[in-house]
Design an enzyme around this catalytic site. Structure first.
Site, PDB file in Angstrom:
ATOM      1  N   GLU A   1      12.208  -6.063 -15.303  1.00  0.00           N
ATOM      2  CA  GLU A   1      12.720  -7.434 -15.219  1.00  0.00           C
ATOM      3  C   GLU A   1      11.678  -8.468 -15.645  1.00  0.00           C
ATOM      4  O   GLU A   1      11.979  -9.654 -15.745  1.00  0.00           O
ATOM      5  CB  GLU A   1      13.159  -7.745 -13.779  1.00  0.00           C
ATOM      6  CG  GLU A   1      14.435  -7.021 -13.340  1.00  0.00           C
ATOM      7  CD  GLU A   1      14.173  -5.646 -12.738  1.00  0.00           C
ATOM      8  OE1 GLU A   1      13.120  -5.055 -13.030  1.00  0.00           O
ATOM      9  OE2 GLU A   1      15.039  -5.165 -11.992  1.00  0.00           O
TER      10      GLU A   1
ATOM     11  N   TRP B   1       3.737  -2.681   9.730  1.00  0.00           N
ATOM     12  CA  TRP B   1       3.920  -2.008   8.445  1.00  0.00           C
ATOM     13  C   TRP B   1       2.784  -1.034   8.157  1.00  0.00           C
ATOM     14  O   TRP B   1       1.610  -1.380   8.276  1.00  0.00           O
ATOM     15  CB  TRP B   1       3.934  -3.039   7.307  1.00  0.00           C
ATOM     16  CG  TRP B   1       5.209  -3.797   7.187  1.00  0.00           C
ATOM     17  CD1 TRP B   1       6.345  -3.611   7.914  1.00  0.00           C
ATOM     18  CD2 TRP B   1       5.484  -4.874   6.281  1.00  0.00           C
ATOM     19  NE1 TRP B   1       7.310  -4.502   7.519  1.00  0.00           N
ATOM     20  CE2 TRP B   1       6.806  -5.289   6.516  1.00  0.00           C
ATOM     21  CE3 TRP B   1       4.745  -5.517   5.290  1.00  0.00           C
ATOM     22  CZ2 TRP B   1       7.406  -6.327   5.799  1.00  0.00           C
ATOM     23  CZ3 TRP B   1       5.338  -6.546   4.578  1.00  0.00           C
ATOM     24  CH2 TRP B   1       6.667  -6.948   4.827  1.00  0.00           C
TER      25      TRP B   1
ATOM     26  N   LYS C   1       7.915   1.240   8.746  1.00  0.00           N
ATOM     27  CA  LYS C   1       7.804   0.324   9.888  1.00  0.00           C
ATOM     28  C   LYS C   1       7.601   1.144  11.140  1.00  0.00           C
ATOM     29  O   LYS C   1       8.514   1.798  11.626  1.00  0.00           O
ATOM     30  CB  LYS C   1       9.074  -0.530  10.001  1.00  0.00           C
ATOM     31  CG  LYS C   1       8.914  -1.850   9.301  1.00  0.00           C
ATOM     32  CD  LYS C   1       9.691  -2.961   9.993  1.00  0.00           C
ATOM     33  CE  LYS C   1       9.250  -4.294   9.419  1.00  0.00           C
ATOM     34  NZ  LYS C   1      10.313  -5.232   9.249  1.00  0.00           N
TER      35      LYS C   1
ATOM     36  N   THR D   1      17.253  -0.786 -15.906  1.00  0.00           N
ATOM     37  CA  THR D   1      16.266  -0.368 -14.918  1.00  0.00           C
ATOM     38  C   THR D   1      16.566   1.073 -14.524  1.00  0.00           C
ATOM     39  O   THR D   1      17.720   1.507 -14.585  1.00  0.00           O
ATOM     40  CB  THR D   1      16.351  -1.219 -13.635  1.00  0.00           C
ATOM     41  OG1 THR D   1      17.674  -1.068 -13.106  1.00  0.00           O
ATOM     42  CG2 THR D   1      16.083  -2.676 -13.904  1.00  0.00           C
TER      43      THR D   1
HETATM   44  P1  AMP Z   1       9.847  -0.301 -13.864  1.00  0.00           P
HETATM   45  O1  AMP Z   1      10.800  -1.431 -13.860  1.00  0.00           O
HETATM   46  O2  AMP Z   1      10.487   1.045 -14.025  1.00  0.00           O
HETATM   47  O3  AMP Z   1       8.748  -0.517 -14.851  1.00  0.00           O
HETATM   48  O4  AMP Z   1       9.177  -0.233 -12.434  1.00  0.00           O
HETATM   49  C1  AMP Z   1       8.560  -1.355 -11.872  1.00  0.00           C
HETATM   50  C2  AMP Z   1       7.922  -0.988 -10.563  1.00  0.00           C
HETATM   51  O5  AMP Z   1       6.834  -0.077 -10.760  1.00  0.00           O
HETATM   52  C3  AMP Z   1       7.292  -2.154  -9.856  1.00  0.00           C
HETATM   53  O6  AMP Z   1       8.250  -2.936  -9.170  1.00  0.00           O
HETATM   54  C4  AMP Z   1       6.291  -1.474  -8.945  1.00  0.00           C
HETATM   55  O7  AMP Z   1       6.899  -0.990  -7.775  1.00  0.00           O
HETATM   56  C5  AMP Z   1       5.837  -0.307  -9.783  1.00  0.00           C
HETATM   57  N1  AMP Z   1       4.569  -0.635 -10.448  1.00  0.00           N
HETATM   58  C6  AMP Z   1       4.390  -1.152 -11.673  1.00  0.00           C
HETATM   59  N2  AMP Z   1       3.080  -1.326 -11.937  1.00  0.00           N
HETATM   60  C7  AMP Z   1       2.406  -0.910 -10.841  1.00  0.00           C
HETATM   61  C8  AMP Z   1       1.025  -0.835 -10.480  1.00  0.00           C
HETATM   62  N3  AMP Z   1       0.046  -1.192 -11.311  1.00  0.00           N
HETATM   63  N4  AMP Z   1       0.732  -0.380  -9.240  1.00  0.00           N
HETATM   64  C9  AMP Z   1       1.695   0.020  -8.387  1.00  0.00           C
HETATM   65  N5  AMP Z   1       2.998  -0.002  -8.680  1.00  0.00           N
HETATM   66  C10 AMP Z   1       3.368  -0.472  -9.884  1.00  0.00           C
END
Ligand code: AMP
Length: 533
Positions: free
Chosen positions: A329, A442, A437, A185
């Site tokens: 994940e 929120w 917050k 990640t």
């Molecule tokens: P990653 O593991 O680097 O792919 O990042 C995942 C994170 O990207 C998610 O937990 C979200 O916070 C954000 N994310 C992924 N898809 C979207 C989406 N369509 N809209 C907003 N945030 C997203």
């Protein structure tokens, strides 16, 4: 009583075997770092993959060994995916945009034995040459002539490695639970964590991502994953394309708008996948040059929220936008936005709003929203809380971490804040660490950002919480502007007022030259907090 059907393990190698047998003439087109565009048929890809697998075995790679890549989307990277998985090894894709310190951490943590790299990354590679106490073997993805003295000592070249081997190989029968790939990640705090995908999770994810209400792939499709193969396996497309016999177009390191447009047109791509920032630059280029797509029908957007302007710009040129939400994940797909049969008939305003939601659950991923006290919230389209998921391709544990990654009752806590409406559409409102917050309520940083971004002068917007004596936290709006534009704070205030509750309106606004971006192209809020917090 048990059923009496055969038990055949779900293995990644079966996707390649299928493509070779039933779609032998289908192509993988790659732009190499030299700029050359090359094409291979799936039958050639399969042959070369067996040669590569023989080479890996000759280098002493065995089941469970990690083979790393620092590489762009090309057929060679695809061969590595399948050769590693086929012999029971693990293809560990690494994001070259990570900080060298994080790269070293990841390589040591994964205990990579081999590293395949694209030759334009030689400068980065030379900084990493000492990794694994110099015990790691390096392979440049090219020919003998591509090797140079800046590369680590003993560095091998990929093509001679393959041509030294025959293409005969009996793939071993593996346990479908065996690991096949590893992706860390891009954590902004703490060390990156490894997500270790299995053959089973990968094949099931590929099946689901190919469905009509997902990416809708078939042998007629021409797919270009602009999203890199080091970003959650290019969202699974290298697997789903071979499963369906779709043509794959791999853009290499040519991720700028002119080169992307040229390849999209030349290869008649019908579906392309990537993060919103990529598409903004492609659309700007189209407008500047007065160009249009002739074949592109759909773009699949994820990784960050889709904003109204981007949706409208694509619709105006006849391209359908599919938003999806997911994460490393989740392999990565969690929800995908495709309309329901009645979506269009519920009125234009409703339909447009629905399109901006992240999407609906697919079979195989359970979703729930819980509040701070752990109570499950209703799907009423308003009650926002912590998004938790469970499913066949969701991580249960991180690599080399003894403890589970899940809640006591077995749900993965995504770190995202969302609500779900009665029709099952999920709307993400924040990351839990970004939510503001204020006075005990929120404020969604994401909604404020989307609202600010729809202002004509704004290029990018980010909202962070800053300490406030009375309300404990208030939003700070940080903007970059489009070339030649100026911004009057009052006009922004008016613009926001029509879209968000008045008490959300930021008292402070900062215009900066450049937005800090993280390794996957998302705004790096941590740097903004350090600068303005
Ligand atoms: P990653 O593991 O680097 O792919 O990042 C995942 C994170 O990207 C998610 O937990 C979200 O916070 C954000 N994310 C992924 N898809 C979207 C989406 N369509 N809209 C907003 N945030 C997203």
């Amino acid at each position: 009583m048990l059923g009496l059907m055969m038990e055949k393990p779900l293995l990644v190698g079966s996707l390649l075997e299928h493509a070779e047998r039933f779609h032998p003439e289908q192509q993988v087109v790659s732009r190499l770092v030299s700029g050359e565009v090359v094409s291979h048929r799936y039958k050639e890809l399969a042959q070369r993959t067996r040669q590569l697998a023989n080479a890996l075995l000759a280098l002493g790679i065995g089941p469970g060994d990690r083979v790393a890549t620092l590489a762009w989307n090309t057929h060679r990277h695809l061969e590595l995916y399948y050769a590693c998985a086929g012999i029971g090894a693990v293809c560990h894709t690494i994001n070259p945009r990570l900080h060298p310190e994080q790269l070293s951490y990841i390589i040591e943590h994964a205990e990579d034995r081999l590293m395949f790299f694209d030759t334009d990354l030689s400068a980065l590679v030379s900084k990493l040459a000492g990794a694994r106490r110099g015990q790691m073997c390096w392979v440049a993805l090219g020919h003998e002539a591509d090797l140079n003295s800046a590369m680590p000592e003993g560095c091998l070249a990929y093509e001679p490695l393959l041509s030294a081997q025959g293409d005969e190989l009996q793939w071993p029968q593996l346990d479908e639970r065996a690991a096949c790939s590893l992706c860390y990640t891009s954590g902004t705090t703490g060390n990156p964590k490894g997500v270790l995908y299995s053959h089973r999770s990968t094949v099931l994810h590929a099946l689901i991502s190919a469905l009509p209400d997902s990416a809708a792939l078939s042998a007629q499709s021409v797919v270009m994953p602009v999203v890199p193969m080091f970003h959650v396996n290019a969202w699974g497309m290298p697997y789903a394309a071979l499963l369906t016999g779709a043509k794959l177009v791999m853009p290499g390191n040519g991720l700028d708008a002119p080169r992307l447009y040229q390849l999209l047109q030349q290869e008649r791509v019908t579906l392309a996948l990537g993060v919103p920032t990529i598409w903004q630059s492609v659309l700007n280029y189209l407008d500047e040059q007065q160009l249009r797509f002739t074949e592109l029908r759909e773009v699949f957007i994820g990784g960050a929220a889709l904003d109204k302007t981007l949706l409208q710009r694509f619709e105006a040129i006849g391209v359908t936008v599919l938003q999806a939400w997911g994460m490393t994940e989740l392999s990565p797909i969690g929800v995908v936005n495709r309309p329901l049969p009645d979506s269009a008939s519920l009125g234009e305003a409703h339909f447009q709003q629905e399109k901006l939601k992240q999407g609906r659950g697919l079979w195989g991923v359970d979703l729930r929203i819980v509040n701070d006290d752990g109570q499950t919230l209703n799907w009423d389209g308003a009650s926002a809380g912590h998004l938790q998921v469970r499913g066949h391709w969701v991580a249960g544990q991180y690599f080399k971490q003894a403890e589970s990654a899940c809640s006591a009752d077995g749900w993965f806590v995504t770190g995202d804040i969302a609500h779900i409406d009665p029709r099952g559409f999920l709307k993400l409102t924040d990351r839990s660490k970004d939510v503001i917050k204020s006075g005990g309520e929120w404020i969604s940083s994401l909604e404020l950002e989307l609202a600010a971004q729809s202002h004509a002068a704004v290029a990018q917007a980010a909202v962070i919480g800053i300490p406030d004596a009375k309300w404990s936290e208030r939003p700070l709006l940080i903007l970059t502007l489009k070339d030649g534009c100026e911004l009057d704070p009052d006009s922004m205030r008016m613009h926001l007022q029509s879209q968000v509750p008045t008490w959300w309106l930021p008292e402070r606004m900062e215009v900066i030259e450049q937005m800090p971006l993280g390794a996957t192209g998302k705004v790096h809020k941590q740097s903004l907090r350090e600068r303005f917090g």
